[in-house]
Design a protein around this motif. Structure first.
Motif, mmCIF file in Angstrom:
data_model
loop_
_atom_site.group_PDB
_atom_site.id
_atom_site.type_symbol
_atom_site.label_atom_id
_atom_site.label_comp_id
_atom_site.label_asym_id
_atom_site.label_seq_id
_atom_site.Cartn_x
_atom_site.Cartn_y
_atom_site.Cartn_z
ATOM 1 N N ASN B 135 -81.849 -118.825 50.729
ATOM 2 C CA ASN B 135 -82.108 -119.944 49.826
ATOM 3 C C ASN B 135 -81.446 -119.630 48.490
ATOM 4 N N ASP B 136 -80.498 -120.441 48.102
ATOM 5 C CA ASP B 136 -79.745 -120.167 46.876
ATOM 6 C C ASP B 136 -80.542 -120.512 45.617
ATOM 7 N N VAL B 137 -81.634 -121.226 45.789
ATOM 8 C CA VAL B 137 -82.478 -121.553 44.626
ATOM 9 C C VAL B 137 -83.368 -120.350 44.300
ATOM 10 N N THR B 138 -83.996 -119.790 45.336
ATOM 11 C CA THR B 138 -84.873 -118.616 45.116
ATOM 12 C C THR B 138 -84.081 -117.306 45.159
ATOM 13 N N LYS B 139 -82.811 -117.402 45.601
ATOM 14 C CA LYS B 139 -81.924 -116.240 45.717
ATOM 15 C C LYS B 139 -82.453 -115.185 46.684
ATOM 16 N N LYS B 140 -83.122 -115.624 47.721
ATOM 17 C CA LYS B 140 -83.570 -114.643 48.733
ATOM 18 C C LYS B 140 -83.671 -115.294 50.109
ATOM 19 N N LYS B 141 -83.694 -114.421 51.120
ATOM 20 C CA LYS B 141 -83.837 -114.899 52.496
ATOM 21 C C LYS B 141 -85.312 -115.030 52.837
ATOM 22 N N SER B 142 -85.616 -116.014 53.649
ATOM 23 C CA SER B 142 -86.982 -116.165 54.135
ATOM 24 C C SER B 142 -86.961 -117.009 55.409
ATOM 25 N N TYR B 143 -88.141 -117.193 56.005
ATOM 26 C CA TYR B 143 -88.188 -117.954 57.263
ATOM 27 C C TYR B 143 -88.256 -119.458 56.963
ATOM 28 N N TYR B 144 -87.100 -120.099 56.984
ATOM 29 C CA TYR B 144 -87.039 -121.523 56.688
ATOM 30 C C TYR B 144 -86.950 -122.347 57.969
ATOM 31 N N GLY B 145 -87.650 -121.923 58.970
ATOM 32 C CA GLY B 145 -87.677 -122.636 60.238
ATOM 33 C C GLY B 145 -88.559 -121.897 61.215
ATOM 34 N N PHE B 146 -88.777 -122.510 62.353
ATOM 35 C CA PHE B 146 -89.537 -121.827 63.405
ATOM 36 C C PHE B 146 -88.722 -121.853 64.698
ATOM 37 N N PRO B 147 -88.503 -120.674 65.332
ATOM 38 C CA PRO B 147 -87.733 -120.655 66.567
ATOM 39 C C PRO B 147 -88.564 -121.221 67.713
ATOM 40 N N LEU B 148 -87.939 -122.017 68.527
ATOM 41 C CA LEU B 148 -88.688 -122.717 69.574
ATOM 42 C C LEU B 148 -88.185 -122.356 70.971
ATOM 43 N N LYS B 149 -86.861 -122.272 71.102
ATOM 44 C CA LYS B 149 -86.269 -122.008 72.419
ATOM 45 C C LYS B 149 -84.828 -121.580 72.188
ATOM 46 N N GLN B 150 -84.153 -121.140 73.237
ATOM 47 C CA GLN B 150 -82.759 -120.722 73.064
ATOM 48 C C GLN B 150 -81.913 -121.118 74.273
ATOM 49 N N GLN B 151 -80.610 -121.034 74.102
ATOM 50 C CA GLN B 151 -79.698 -121.432 75.182
ATOM 51 C C GLN B 151 -78.486 -120.508 75.191
ATOM 52 N N SER B 152 -77.785 -120.507 76.306
ATOM 53 C CA SER B 152 -76.567 -119.710 76.408
ATOM 54 C C SER B 152 -75.596 -120.373 77.396
ATOM 55 N N MET B 153 -74.452 -119.765 77.568
ATOM 56 C CA MET B 153 -73.379 -120.376 78.346
ATOM 57 C C MET B 153 -73.492 -120.082 79.848
ATOM 58 N N HIS B 154 -73.340 -121.118 80.647
ATOM 59 C CA HIS B 154 -73.353 -120.955 82.111
ATOM 60 C C HIS B 154 -72.242 -121.807 82.710
ATOM 61 N N VAL B 155 -71.865 -121.444 83.910
ATOM 62 C CA VAL B 155 -70.886 -122.248 84.652
ATOM 63 C C VAL B 155 -71.623 -122.917 85.806
ATOM 64 N N GLN B 156 -71.365 -124.210 85.992
ATOM 65 C CA GLN B 156 -71.989 -124.948 87.100
ATOM 66 C C GLN B 156 -70.884 -125.422 88.040
ATOM 67 N N ILE B 157 -71.093 -125.171 89.315
ATOM 68 C CA ILE B 157 -70.063 -125.484 90.314
ATOM 69 C C ILE B 157 -70.698 -126.267 91.465
ATOM 70 N N TRP B 158 -69.976 -127.291 91.940
ATOM 71 C CA TRP B 158 -70.399 -127.970 93.167
ATOM 72 C C TRP B 158 -69.906 -127.142 94.350
ATOM 73 N N GLY B 159 -70.802 -126.408 94.981
ATOM 74 C CA GLY B 159 -70.421 -125.584 96.121
ATOM 75 C C GLY B 159 -69.920 -126.405 97.294
ATOM 76 N N ASP B 160 -70.515 -127.583 97.494
ATOM 77 C CA ASP B 160 -70.102 -128.418 98.637
ATOM 78 C C ASP B 160 -68.703 -128.988 98.427
ATOM 79 N N MET B 161 -68.363 -129.289 97.169
ATOM 80 C CA MET B 161 -67.007 -129.801 96.890
ATOM 81 C C MET B 161 -65.979 -128.690 97.084
ATOM 82 N N LEU B 162 -66.381 -127.513 96.698
ATOM 83 C CA LEU B 162 -65.520 -126.342 96.866
ATOM 84 C C LEU B 162 -65.191 -126.152 98.350
#
Lengths: 289, 461
Positions: B135-162
């Motif tokens: 926070n540039d107003v208070t000039k310090k870091k703090s918890y300005y949110g709440f973590p809820l869930k996360q995501q990452s990269m995956h590959v999805q393939i149609w096996g039947d089309m393959l």
């Protein structure tokens, strides 16, 4: 002791006493409209101007290549799109002026694109032009084996398509307006020209065009003003894409809003004012003649 | 005159008495406004509604919930911030990557340390840290949110089309270059020949309005070990190796389009569009930052509103046809370390009912409430709490197991967690812009990369 009062010392009657009942009713009936006008027209416009008051916003716009692109796209829309549309409307009005029963039926079908709401019609066109599963490219693939053009993914083609949709959507309206102008021309003039042996081009040049010139120019000006604010044609068809390359000034505000830059969004709308205000002034001047 | 004064006094006393009598009831009947991004699945939204119901019953605080499409959340929030009428609690899948760091920097967010710190131990590593913003107003870091869930990269393939194209899953190469050539030059012509349909080998997200496009591009950058910032958020883009890596990543990413192996409309795709293309079987594979694609078919398989045939198709697709996989090895043969993106909600500093908003967040983050919400997304989101990560839900099928393995194998945070100005770059989507410069405007790759670097320095330098 007698006291004489000058006219200025005599208290004037209240305003309500000075107004006639019809005038009072006039004000009463006008008040709701004025309030709505103030709340939904004057206030938003003033607030928008207030938000766009920072000079830094205009500097940022100037340095944003997307803004320059949108301004050029707007000019292309105005110069090419409107002139093509009005010329087609002028000639189509001649076609629909013919007194044949089937033309009346055709005119009913012709007016549909303008009569039907924008969202379903433009989205339908968008689906038709989808390069993978749109009906146009499906047919091209079926008959030629070729994937077909990227109608909405090539910036130049996408802008051309947006102009095309704009023309298709508003052409019936302007054709109808110009048709009324044509029908007001005295038939005697054409009969006299037949006697003189005039061909169709001479009839158009010496009778139709001089009679319709004022209406045509006024319609063109009005169409320019409306087109400057035409959000639907571009936003619903291309969404400003690909990569923000088909935005016009009227859709650019949404992009800045998405980028969390409200003052730039407003400034981009204010930037259309130099285009709009002279057009409005010129048109009002013409109408007041 | 005297009687008038007495009358007025009596009226005032009566009014004060009436207010005093109703004040606790008014506090009890408080209403908080909650804005929430609409979920992909009904089960996700149902779990949220259930939590809200329980919260209302427990506290007497009424929750006025408004759910919006993800792409509408930021414009609506920006407009709310401008007008000063912000919601009491807000969550969107796009806040963290596109705006939250900026809002924290500008001092627009409420410090949630008082509710985050007591539950600190419940969070898995590299999750709560995502809400620790400067926070540039208070000039310090703090918890300005709440973590809820996360995501990452995956590959999805149609096996039947393959299979229809004459290949098996075992035929998919693991080497970087061979992998992309396989989809482009082998699978695509073969599937087209087999079906007579205009099918594409790859679904490569490239839309400026999509988060998928830059999340996928980050994976390509990671394949070339491109490091844009150091741990302190300092830019490293002047390094010649970084430029070289970016050129390789952008070339590989755009080649798929140039060779005609991804649908032409992928340059204008928004987040749901690669999902839609996959569901419609116009592409054989796509990379996606969640397993929402597979999860959609799972939802179909259990949806009572669908016909038996549709449910059976959902079951077949989820259990047999769709493959959830990882990216191939990086060009140098190493394993790509995937980015994870922790999704965070927030309270604005000028919200009217901050105390009640915090109460709501604390209630939502309890294991009994947050777990059904995250699991309601059918595997699309991975939990941020240790207890939820240990849930049997993640071992129930091969898709979820793949997600669990990927997360527990270790992930890396995005650059915006180290340098908040990357949220601006993500919001502008300079990555997709660079792609489009190459494929739509025919600009050479190295020139597009130089423009990209210049913009990164301009914004985040």
């Amino acid at each position: 002791m007698a006291i004489t009062l000058s006219a200025s010392d005599v208290p004037s009657p209240p305003l309500s006493a000075r107004l006639s009942p019809p005038q009072v009713w006039g004000i009463v009936l006008l008040a709701p409209y004025l309030l709505v006008f103030l709340a939904f027209v004057v206030y938003p416009v003033c607030y928008g101007l207030w938000l766009a008051r920072h000079p830094a916003s205009y500097v940022a716009l100037y340095h944003d290549p997307i803004f320059a692109r949108a301004a050029v796209n707007t000019l292309i829309f105005l110069v090419i799109g409107i002139n093509i549309k009005m010329l087609i409307a002028l000639f189509l009005s001649g076609f629909f002026a013919q007194q044949r029963p089937w033309i009346r039926w055709l005119s009913v079908i012709f007016i549909l694109p303008w009569a039907v709401p924008s969202i379903p019609t433009i989205l339908s066109v968008r689906f038709m032009l989808n390069p993978e599963w749109g009906v146009v490219n499906q047919l091209i693939f079926k008959f030629t084996g070729d994937d077909g053009p990227n109608w909405l993914n090539d910036p130049a083609v996408a802008l051309a398509m947006a102009i095309g949709v704009h023309i298709w959507k508003s052409l019936p309206f302007w054709t109808l307006i110009l048709l009324t102008g044509r029908l007001a021309i005295s038939h005697d003039l054409y009969e006299a020209s037949d006697v003189d042996g005039a061909n169709w081009w001479q009839k158009f040049r010496y009778i139709t065009w001089p009679s319709m010139q004022t209406l045509y120019i006024t319609c063109t000006l009005l169409s320019m003003i409306w087109t400057l604010g035409d959000f639907n044609s571009v936003y619903l068809l291309t969404g400003g894409g690909p990569a923000d390359l088909t935005h016009v000034l009227s859709t650019l505000g949404i992009r800045y809003l998405r980028l969390d830059q409200l003052s730039l969004a407003m400034a981009s709308i204010v930037c259309a004012m130099p285009f709009v205000l002279p057009l409005v002034y010129y048109m009002m001047k013409r109408l007041s003649r | 005159m005297r009687s008038k004064v007495i009358g007025a006094l009596s009226l005032a006393v009566a009014a004060v008495g009436l207010f005093a009598a109703t004040a606790p009831a008014l506090a009890q009947g408080k209403t908080i406004t909650v804005w929430w991004g609409k979920g992909f699945y009904k089960s996700e939204d149902d779990a949220l509604l259930e939590t809200i119901k329980k919260f209302e019953a427990k506290t007497g605080i009424k929750v006025e919930l408004s759910q919006y499409a993800i792409q509408d959340m930021i414009p609506k929030t920006v407009a709310a911030l401008d007008s000063g009428t912000v919601p009491d609690v807000a969550y969107s899948d796009t806040y963290d990557v596109l705006a939250q760091g900026k809002w924290a920097f500008e001092g627009k967010l409420e410090d949630l340390s008082d509710i985050m710190l007591p539950m600190k131990d419940a969070f898995a590593p590299n999750t709560l840290e995502a809400a620790l913003l400067y926070n540039d107003v208070t000039k310090k870091k703090s918890y300005y949110g709440f973590p809820l869930k996360q995501q990452s990269m995956h590959v999805q393939i149609w096996g039947d089309m393959l299979e229809k194209a004459g290949f098996k899953a075992a035929d998919i190469p693991t080497k970087w270059e061979d992998y992309w050539t396989f989809w482009c030059d082998k699978v695509q012509p073969a599937i087209r020949k087999a079906t007579g349909q205009r099918t594409y080998g790859v679904g490569q997200p490239m839309g400026v309005e999509s988060t998928d496009s830059f999340q996928s591009f980050y994976t390509f950058m990671d394949a070339y070990h491109v490091k844009l910032v150091d741990d302190d958020g300092k830019l490293l883009v002047d390094d010649a190796k970084v430029r070289d890596g970016l050129i390789h990543a952008l070339k590989d990413y755009t080649d798929t389009y140039i060779k005609g192996c991804t649908p032409p409309s992928s340059t204008t795709w928004k987040d749901p569009d690669n999902n839609v293309a996959f569901h419609n079987k116009t592409i054989v594979m796509t990379h996606n930052f969640t397993i929402s694609i597979a999860a959609k078919w799972f939802e179909d398989s259990t949806n009572p509103a669908l016909t038996d045939a549709q449910r059976a198709a959902g079951k077949q697709a989820y259990e047999q046809d769709i493959i959830t996989a990882s990216f191939p090895k990086a060009p140098d043969g190493s394993t790509i370390k995937y980015r994870s993106d922790v999704k965070t909600g927030l309270i604005f500093a000028n919200a009217k009912n901050k105390a009640e908003g915090k109460q709501f967040i604390a209630f939502l983050m309890q294991e009994d409430n947050v777990r059904p919400y995250v699991e309601g997304a059918l595997g699309r989101w991975f939990p941020v709490t240790k207890a939820s990560q240990a849930s049997p839900f993640w071992q129930a099928d091969r898709h979820r197991k793949a997600v669990w393995n990927q997360f527990t194998g270790g992930t890396a945070p995005f650059d915006f967690t180290k340098n908040w100005k990357f949220t601006i770059l993500n919001n502008e989507n300079v990555w997709a812009k660079a792609m489009n410069r190459v494929v739509s405007e025919k600009v050479p790759v190295d020139k597009a990369v130089d423009e990209l670097i210049a913009r990164i320095k301009q914004v985040a330098g």
